[in-house]
Write a protein that holds these residues in place. Structure first.
Motif, short mmCIF file in Angstrom:
data_model
loop_
_atom_site.label_atom_id
_atom_site.label_comp_id
_atom_site.label_asym_id
_atom_site.label_seq_id
_atom_site.Cartn_x
_atom_site.Cartn_y
_atom_site.Cartn_z
N GLN A 1 11.95 -7.20 -7.20
CA GLN A 1 10.73 -6.53 -7.25
C GLN A 1 9.83 -7.31 -6.40
N LEU A 2 9.23 -6.74 -5.26
CA LEU A 2 8.37 -7.15 -4.51
C LEU A 2 6.86 -6.98 -4.98
N ASN A 3 6.07 -8.22 -5.12
CA ASN A 3 4.77 -7.96 -5.75
C ASN A 3 3.73 -8.40 -4.74
N GLY A 4 2.43 -7.99 -4.86
CA GLY A 4 1.32 -8.44 -4.04
C GLY A 4 0.27 -8.01 -4.83
N SER A 5 -0.89 -8.36 -4.46
CA SER A 5 -2.36 -8.27 -4.78
C SER A 5 -3.24 -7.83 -3.64
N VAL A 6 -3.92 -6.55 -3.98
CA VAL A 6 -4.70 -6.15 -2.83
C VAL A 6 -6.02 -5.72 -3.42
N ASN A 7 -7.10 -6.08 -2.72
CA ASN A 7 -8.41 -5.89 -3.13
C ASN A 7 -8.89 -4.92 -1.88
N PRO A 8 -9.28 -3.59 -2.40
CA PRO A 8 -9.58 -2.48 -1.47
C PRO A 8 -11.03 -2.95 -0.71
N ASN A 9 -11.66 -3.85 -1.22
CA ASN A 9 -13.08 -4.05 -1.11
C ASN A 9 -13.93 -2.72 -0.61
N GLY A 10 -13.91 -1.87 -1.56
CA GLY A 10 -14.62 -0.74 -1.71
C GLY A 10 -14.27 0.66 -0.66
N ALA A 11 -13.26 0.28 -0.06
CA ALA A 11 -12.69 1.67 0.87
C ALA A 11 -11.42 2.08 0.30
N HIS A 12 -10.96 3.41 0.36
CA HIS A 12 -9.73 3.88 0.24
C HIS A 12 -8.59 3.22 1.04
N THR A 13 -7.71 2.56 0.06
CA THR A 13 -6.65 1.69 0.75
C THR A 13 -5.47 2.08 0.37
N PHE A 14 -4.44 1.79 1.51
CA PHE A 14 -2.87 2.02 1.12
C PHE A 14 -2.29 0.60 1.42
N ALA A 15 -1.24 0.22 0.75
CA ALA A 15 -0.61 -0.97 0.77
C ALA A 15 1.11 -0.63 0.92
N TYR A 16 1.74 -1.40 1.63
CA TYR A 16 3.07 -1.30 1.68
C TYR A 16 3.74 -2.56 1.89
N PHE A 17 4.94 -2.75 1.76
CA PHE A 17 5.89 -4.05 1.81
C PHE A 17 6.53 -4.02 2.93
N GLU A 18 6.71 -5.22 3.91
CA GLU A 18 7.85 -5.07 4.94
C GLU A 18 9.00 -6.47 4.38
N TYR A 19 10.21 -6.07 4.55
CA TYR A 19 11.12 -6.89 4.19
C TYR A 19 12.34 -6.98 5.04
N GLY A 20 13.26 -8.30 4.87
CA GLY A 20 14.22 -7.96 5.68
C GLY A 20 14.98 -9.39 5.55
N THR A 21 15.87 -9.71 6.35
CA THR A 21 16.74 -11.09 6.19
C THR A 21 16.09 -12.03 7.07
N ASN A 22 14.92 -11.78 7.80
CA ASN A 22 14.03 -12.73 8.64
C ASN A 22 12.92 -12.26 8.69
N THR A 23 11.85 -12.91 9.28
CA THR A 23 10.41 -12.59 9.35
C THR A 23 10.28 -11.30 10.31
N SER A 24 11.21 -10.87 10.96
CA SER A 24 10.96 -9.70 11.83
C SER A 24 11.27 -8.45 10.85
N TYR A 25 11.34 -8.56 9.56
CA TYR A 25 11.60 -7.86 8.46
C TYR A 25 12.61 -6.65 9.02
N GLY A 26 12.21 -5.56 9.36
CA GLY A 26 13.24 -4.40 9.65
C GLY A 26 13.15 -3.35 8.78
N SER A 27 12.63 -3.55 7.34
CA SER A 27 12.53 -2.25 6.60
C SER A 27 10.97 -2.40 6.19
N THR A 28 10.52 -1.36 5.63
CA THR A 28 9.19 -1.01 5.35
C THR A 28 9.24 0.03 4.07
N THR A 29 8.34 -0.32 3.06
CA THR A 29 8.26 0.70 1.72
C THR A 29 7.50 1.63 2.41
#
Length: 167
Positions: free
Chosen positions: A85-113
């Motif tokens: 389970q990937l976890n993160g914290s997001v403060n929208p700072n008052g504007a409608h906000t969307f979040a997603y995770f990038e992940y992979g076997t290196n920091t180029s990631y390659g996969s996105t939720t």
């Protein structure tokens, strides 16, 4: 009495500022203004002579731009040989906000939720996403949380987890 007017926006409710011949400072807090917008205001006065006894000059002011969301990548949880389970914290700072995770076997990631709606509040919201098969056992994966709104996009710091062995 005085009231403030923003051009094209209407008038504030009149407020009593006393009587006399000396200038009296006054102020008014205006809410609900659009970010990154120029407004003009003008003070007007009413006395025994009647409405509009005095008008101030039009004075411009600008609201600040909408800030992008504030993000923080948190530690992964429920890590197994094929899931995490990937976890993160997001403060929208008052504007409608969307979040997603990038992940992979290196920091180029390659996969996105898929993007998830985290609302438009002004406090941190926990966001999480469970990734599963085809994760490989005993493999280190890197991930970060990203979020965007009308103020822009922010990227969380990369972090990692290692899947367990199935033995």
């Amino acid at each position: 009495y005085y009231s403030l007017q923003t051009v094209g926006e209407g008038f504030s409710a009149p407020q009593f500022v006393g009587s006399g011949t000396d200038p009296v400072p006054f102020s008014l807090v205006v809410t609900g203004l659009a970010p990154n917008t120029i407004y003009n205001f003008q003070a007007s006065g009413t006395n025994t002579v009647g409405p509009g006894a005095g008008f101030g000059s039009y004075v411009p002011f600008a609201t600040l731009a909408q800030p992008p969301p504030t993000v923080q990548t948190l530690a992964a949880s429920f890590v197994t040989s094929i899931n995490a389970q990937l976890n993160g914290s997001v403060n929208p700072n008052g504007a409608h906000t969307f979040a997603y995770f990038e992940y992979g076997t290196n920091t180029s990631y390659g996969s996105t939720t898929s993007p998830m709606d985290v609302g438009s509040g002004t406090s941190a919201q926990i966001a999480n996403y469970t990734v599963s098969f085809p994760l490989r056992q005993r493999t280190t994966y890197y991930y970060r949380i990203d979020a965007y709104n009308s103020g822009g996009t922010n990227y969380g710091a990369p972090t990692n987890f290692t899947t367990l062995s199935s033995f």
